[in-house]
Design an enzyme around this catalytic site. Structure first.
Site, mmCIF file in Angstrom:
data_model
loop_
_atom_site.group_PDB
_atom_site.id
_atom_site.type_symbol
_atom_site.label_atom_id
_atom_site.label_comp_id
_atom_site.label_asym_id
_atom_site.label_seq_id
_atom_site.Cartn_x
_atom_site.Cartn_y
_atom_site.Cartn_z
ATOM 1 N N HIS A 186 1.077 5.146 0.849
ATOM 2 C CA HIS A 186 0.454 6.202 1.653
ATOM 3 C C HIS A 186 0.526 7.539 0.911
ATOM 4 O O HIS A 186 1.563 7.875 0.329
ATOM 5 C CB HIS A 186 1.198 6.391 2.985
ATOM 6 C CG HIS A 186 1.150 5.210 3.897
ATOM 7 N ND1 HIS A 186 0.295 5.138 4.973
ATOM 8 C CD2 HIS A 186 1.845 4.054 3.907
ATOM 9 C CE1 HIS A 186 0.485 3.997 5.612
ATOM 10 N NE2 HIS A 186 1.420 3.317 4.990
ATOM 11 N N HIS A 190 0.854 -1.188 0.000
ATOM 12 C CA HIS A 190 0.000 0.000 0.000
ATOM 13 C C HIS A 190 0.893 1.242 0.000
ATOM 14 O O HIS A 190 1.921 1.291 0.652
ATOM 15 C CB HIS A 190 -0.977 0.011 1.175
ATOM 16 C CG HIS A 190 -0.356 -0.210 2.524
ATOM 17 N ND1 HIS A 190 0.145 -1.436 2.942
ATOM 18 C CD2 HIS A 190 -0.146 0.640 3.556
ATOM 19 C CE1 HIS A 190 0.612 -1.324 4.167
ATOM 20 N NE2 HIS A 190 0.465 -0.066 4.573
#
Ligand code: ZN
Length: 140
Positions: A102, A100
């Site tokens: 950010h 992921h």
């Protein structure tokens, strides 16, 4: 339910505050934001690490994050700057082992900081940099 919180969110088995989705990824609000508007861009296909991630998907995550960074700045959410942050591996503070990226809205004195070791301030010699560059180049 799987053993991966992001897969569960992507499959609609856990709630999330979604900002964006396409065929490849979703963007959701982090439930423990560094600052309000902190987003996570998450590939729909599970990949635990960068080594497992299709490079084309990685490039797409960055494109979406770039677009989101502009959107956050224009949204009215407090945002004077943006950090894109990707943690790959436990030593790099990866906490959920589904890649992921950010998108972190930043503003002056928001309390988020980098703590650097004293070694950071002693610059390495060119020979050392060249040796490390050669070592990494060989691994490409
Ligand atoms: Zn997953």
């Amino acid at each position: 339910m799987s053993d991966c919180v992001f897969c569960d969110i992507i499959h609609g088995e856990l709630p999330a505050s979604q900002v964006y989705q396409d065929e490849t990824c979703v963007a959701i609000l982090d439930i423990q934001p560094i600052n309000p508007g902190h987003l996570l861009v998450v590939p729909k296909a599970h990949a635990a690490s960068l080594a497992e991630l299709d490079p084309a998907v990685g490039g797409h995550l960055f494109q979406v994050a770039q677009r989101l960074a502009v959107a956050v700045r224009n949204s009215g959410v407090k945002c004077e700057g943006v950090n894109l942050w990707l943690a790959d591996g436990e030593a790099a503070f990866q906490d959920i082992f589904h890649v992921h990226l950010h998108v972190i809205p930043r503003y002056t004195d928001d309390g988020f900081d980098l703590v650097l070791s004293p070694a950071y301030y002693a610059k390495p010699e060119r020979a050392e940099l060249d040796e490390i560059a050669a070592q990494i180049e060989l691994a490409l």
